[in-house]
Design an enzyme around this catalytic site. Structure first.
Site, PDB file in Angstrom:
ATOM      1  N   ASP A 114      88.534 -12.026  13.063  1.00  6.18           N
ATOM      2  CA  ASP A 114      88.094 -12.047  14.451  1.00  6.18           C
ATOM      3  C   ASP A 114      89.062 -11.215  15.293  1.00  6.18           C
ATOM      4  OD1 ASP A 114      86.917 -13.091  17.023  1.00  6.18           O
ATOM      5  OD2 ASP A 114      85.942 -14.479  15.636  1.00  6.18           O
ATOM      6  N   HIS A 160      88.074 -14.543  21.869  1.00  6.69           N
ATOM      7  CA  HIS A 160      87.032 -14.880  20.891  1.00  6.69           C
ATOM      8  C   HIS A 160      87.611 -15.486  19.614  1.00  6.69           C
ATOM      9  CE1 HIS A 160      83.648 -14.129  18.091  1.00  6.69           C
ATOM     10  NE2 HIS A 160      82.873 -14.099  19.162  1.00  6.69           N
ATOM     11  N   SER A 204      78.293 -16.596  17.069  1.00  4.41           N
ATOM     12  CA  SER A 204      79.737 -16.569  16.795  1.00  4.41           C
ATOM     13  C   SER A 204      80.343 -17.956  16.862  1.00  4.41           C
ATOM     14  CB  SER A 204      80.452 -15.669  17.806  1.00  4.41           C
ATOM     15  OG  SER A 204      80.288 -14.323  17.492  1.00  4.41           O
TER      16      SER A 204
END
Length: 776
Positions: free
Chosen positions: A150, A225, A555
């Site tokens: 990520d 994220h 996600s």
């Protein structure tokens, strides 16, 4: 969505006075009640054009006895799906009147629910200390390692504290790579490894594009994220967590006892396949058990898909690879990460909402949601003029930077269409132009999706149907007005799970013989860890800081399943990735919390191309009864049946393959997948499917088959009973799916389940059946 559904949406808006009358605080003697009604019959439908009108009529009749104001101002929400009825603030006299009504089944006081931050763990049935539960059986995922590819990690987050976490397993060979603002001391027993991969990104990025971007050249997260996804998978328990006061409670990942290894592969302009493959290559050697990749786009052929290629090798090494399905729904054939050895995850909703209702000047209400920090139960924004700036070529309807004339928006509530630029960025544009508030309006492509944001000014997001009503109101009057009424955080007042509208859909573009996505998991408005270098709106101008923030997408769904895979691996360390995948798929839920079919974005029942096998259920998955296992060579045979050329097979499997000889030895081969997907045509009117199950439940057990044949087919199964006399015994069965003469193109759905019940122990091992018809 008409006014009826708008008031239905107010189910989330608990105990708030939404009219022009006295505030909730000054309404002495009033309490909130849920009034359940008999369903509308034909006669009722002839009298009342909608449920809302029926509810208002009943409330007026009751309130007319004691109340001088407009009783409709105290109608909070109107139901038609979960039940027929409404909620309102009532006096004792009104309560008695309603209880005497022949239309009323019951009147119940509103119930306060306790709130929890990463609430998804509780929604999925993972409870601390529940005897025999998945957490207790797996020791919270201990001794497993989840590798997350990520944007990096913010190691100081309390979600990565290592108190009570044992040292990394001896097989771990990873490292804590030093870089900008990151050194080896940032790793601990929870965060056991961190690396970054930038070469592909670096050569693909022009120097000018990087000048204005603050990026840590290290495993440290610049975007949020990666911190969010990794804590969702395996964050430890963090009490008193919230997003600036909203969603307050306890934050906790799916596998709080597991270790985390971070592989930073995503940078300011994306994630490059070269970096992704490098990270997967290292992760295999490092010794991870699960790889979590919230990455992907549109489907591409497996031989051109770096994630499919890298994950094949990971699978051969015994690593479970979990990937996001992508956010290109509801477009058909949009599901990414289609490889059968990948567990592909779509997104679903929770039963937690952050209501922020728009009350228009004409008295109508539009349901919206917001995580603006001012969203507190019972608070309301004062009435403002509401404007929707259109015309010209500057994109003012989308609230592009510099597009809003100050003289038109100053001090007003501005409507911004969703799309193109960021949702919170629109709010910043409104604020810079002097606007006082914002209504973010979904366009047709977003339908009724309700992803929320931590806005920097008072704001709410409304669905597409609501946006049509809003714009019609603005066009109907010389000076439109509105206010936002906030409802705080509400749990348990809506049907869930539902499939998120953005969640990518099947059928698989490149491999329709495999049903994709495999599962759905919570992916809408997920609260998880957040880095301290960013405000929760992800805007450079946002000075606010918080340890947690909210995000939506497949996600977010992906790390839920990654954590659950870690739990299963911890309980069954010898199981293959295919066995772990099977355990989750055959035990998945196909109904929502009310026992009704899972719906698609709150509308019709969701199809298999939206849900796959269903909503992941970790409590059942840890003890599935039977599993469908697959060996690496089986995937190779499967690829040969798809007609891949030798060069393409080499690219995917890293082996020189002779499909001709493989197929000669495996006539009639079908992959031992936990779901069944076939295509029937005018020439191919039946398909035979072979499957093999392994007993991992009761040693002596007999399973009986239950079949729901897809429309237009007859389904035969032999044998119809599977008798096991020991653990790990394998038995085979065959399925014939036979056309009954249906014509035309389309799809139909059914299922096949093996059921065991004895002495209070029961297993239902369910496989969806998808039939594609191609007769034209």
């Amino acid at each position: 969505m008409g006014l009826l559904v708008l008031f239905l949406a107010l189910v989330f808006f608990v105990g708030i006075l939404v009219g022009a009358g006295p505030s909730a605080e000054s309404d002495e003697g009033l309490r909130t009640y849920v009034v359940q009604l008999h369903p509308r019959g034909r006669m009722v439908r002839s009298v009342y054009p909608s449920e809302m009108e029926r509810h208002l009529s009943l409330l007026r009749e009751a309130a007319g006895l004691t109340y001088d104001g407009d009783p409709s101002s105290r109608l909070l929400y109107s139901y038609r799906s979960a039940m027929s009825g409404f909620a309102a603030r009532l006096s004792e006299a009104e309560l008695d009147a309603l209880r005497r009504s022949k239309d009323v089944i019951s009147v119940r006081p509103d119930v306060q629910y306790q709130l929890q931050t990463t609430y998804s763990y509780k929604f999925l049935g993972l409870e601390t200390g529940s005897e025999g539960g998945a957490w207790m059986e797996s020791r919270y995922g201990r001794a497993t390692i989840i590798g997350v590819l990520d944007t990096g990690v913010w190691p100081e987050s309390p979600s990565f504290d290592d108190h009570g976490i044992p040292p990394a397993p001896r097989r771990w060979k990873g490292t804590c790579q030093e870089g900008q603002y990151f050194n080896s001391s940032n790793c601990n027993r929870k965060l056991i490894g961190a690396r970054f991969f930038i070469k592909g990104h670096h050569v693909a990025s022009s120097p000018s594009s990087a000048e204005d971007v603050s990026e840590y050249v290290s495993p440290r997260d610049s975007h949020g994220h990666g911190t969010h996804t990794s804590s969702t998978a395996a964050g430890v328990s963090v009490p008193m967590a919230s997003v600036l006061g909203l969603g307050a409670g306890v934050a906790r990942g799916m596998a709080p006892g597991a270790h985390i290894a971070i592989y930073k592969v995503c940078w300011f302009n994306g994630c490059y396949s070269s970096d992704i493959l490098a990270a997967m290559d290292v992760a295999i050697r490092d010794g991870v058990d699960v790889l979590s990749l919230s990455l992907g786009g549109f489907p591409i052929p497996l031989f051109a898909d770096s994630i499919a290629i890298g994950s094949f090798r990971a699978m051969e090494s015994g690593i479970s690879v979990i990937c996001a399905a992508g956010n290109n729904g509801p477009i058909p054939n949009s599901v990414a990460n289609e490889a059968p050895w990948i567990l592909t995850v779509g997104a679903s909703t929770l039963d937690r909402k952050f209501p922020a209702i728009v009350q228009l000047g004409n008295g109508k209400f539009l349901y919206g949601e917001s995580m603006f920090p001012g969203n507190r139960h019972g608070k309301a924004l004062k009435e403002l003029e509401v404007v929707y700036v259109t015309g010209g070529d500057r994109g003012s309807e989308y609230c592009f930077k510099g597009s809003l004339p100050r003289e038109k928006v100053r001090g007003k509530m501005v409507v911004c269409d969703r799309g193109i630029n960021g949702r919170t960025e629109k709010g910043q544009v409104v604020k810079e132009a002097g606007g006082a508030a914002m209504i973010l309006a979904n366009t047709e492509i977003n339908r009724e999706e309700d992803s929320v944001d931590v806005h920097i000014l008072p704001a709410t997001s409304i669905g597409y149907s609501e946006s049509i009503l809003l714009k019609a109101y603005i066009n109907s009057t010389r000076q439109a007005k509105a206010r936002i009424i906030f409802g705080g955080t509400v749990i348990g007042k809506n049907r869930a799970p539902e499939v998120a509208s953005f969640s990518a859909r099947g059928p698989s573009l490149n491999n329709p013989s495999i049903l994709k996505p495999d599962l759905i998991a919570p992916g809408v408005n997920i609260i998880a860890a957040w880095p301290q270098n960013l405000g929760p709106s992800v805007l450079p101008e946002d000075p606010r800081r918080t340890n947690f923030s909210v995000m939506s997408g497949t996600s977010m769904a992906c790390p839920h399943v990654s954590g659950i895979a870690s739990i299963i691996r911890s309980s069954h360390p010898k199981w293959s990735p295919a066995a772990i995948k099977s355990a989750m798929m055959t035990t998945a839920d196909i109904t929502d919390r009310s026992g009704k079919a899972i719906t698609d974005n709150g509308a019709k029942p969701a199809g298999l191309f939206a849900t796959g096998a269903g909503q992941v259920n970790p409590t059942r998955a840890i003890n599935p009864g039977l599993i469908y296992d697959i060996k690496p060579n089986d995937y190779i045979t499967h690829l040969c049946t798809l007609g891949y050329q030798a060069s393409e097979m080499l690219a995917i499997t890293h082996r020189n393959i002779s499909c001709k000889s493989i197929l000669a030895k495996n006539r009639g081969f079908t992959l031992n997948y936990p779901t069944i997907s076939v295509t029937l045509t005018a020439k191919t009117r039946q398909k035979r499917i072979k499957r093999e199950v392994t007993n991992v439940g009761e040693p002596n057990s007999t399973y009986s088959v239950e079949v729901g044949a897809p429309e237009g087919t007859k389904v035969r199964v032999k044998p119809r009973r599977l008798v096991f006399d020991r653990i790990n015994k394998r038995l085979r069965y065959r399925v014939w799916i036979i056309s009954k003469g249906r014509r035309g193109n389309g799809f139909s759905e059914g299922h096949l389940s093996w059921v065991y019940q004895s002495g209070g122990i029961s297993y239902t091992v369910r496989s969806p059946i998808s039939v594609t018809w191609k007769h034209k």
